[in-house]
Write a protein that holds these residues in place. Structure first.
Motif, short mmCIF file in Angstrom:
data_model
loop_
_atom_site.label_atom_id
_atom_site.label_comp_id
_atom_site.label_asym_id
_atom_site.label_seq_id
_atom_site.Cartn_x
_atom_site.Cartn_y
_atom_site.Cartn_z
N VAL A 20 0.84 -1.20 0.00
CA VAL A 20 0.00 0.00 0.00
C VAL A 20 0.88 1.25 0.00
O VAL A 20 0.64 2.18 -0.78
N ARG A 21 1.89 1.27 0.83
CA ARG A 21 2.80 2.42 0.87
C ARG A 21 3.53 2.60 -0.45
O ARG A 21 3.71 3.72 -0.93
N TYR A 22 3.93 1.49 -1.06
CA TYR A 22 4.60 1.54 -2.36
C TYR A 22 3.67 2.16 -3.40
O TYR A 22 4.08 2.99 -4.20
N LYS A 23 2.41 1.77 -3.37
CA LYS A 23 1.42 2.32 -4.30
C LYS A 23 1.22 3.81 -4.05
O LYS A 23 1.21 4.61 -4.97
N GLU A 24 1.09 4.17 -2.77
CA GLU A 24 0.86 5.58 -2.41
C GLU A 24 2.04 6.47 -2.80
O GLU A 24 1.84 7.64 -3.13
#
Length: 70
Positions: A38-42
């Motif tokens: 999720v952090r990578y996507k954000e």
């Protein structure tokens, strides 16, 4: 990393899973991987997010979020 899933939807999914799995040891690694994804996507693919993971976990997650599944 699908554009069909918004950052907000990914974050909501993570948050919904965090509470019910917080006391389950068997969910520690999957939740750590989900959090990193999720952090990578954000962060729009900031590799530093993946570098925070142990190498074994990074090797599992990187092909999934980069789209380079071998």
């Amino acid at each position: 990393m699908s554009e069909m899933v918004s950052d907000k939807a990914a974050r909501t999914w993570l948050e919904l899973w965090q509470e019910p799995t917080s006391n389950c040891e068997q969910f520690q690694i999957p939740m750590r991987l989900l959090n990193a994804a999720v952090r990578y996507k954000e962060t729009k693919g900031d590799r530093r997010v993946l570098l925070e993971l142990p190498i074994e976990e990074r090797n599992l997650l990187e092909p999934l979020v980069s789209g380079k599944i071998e």
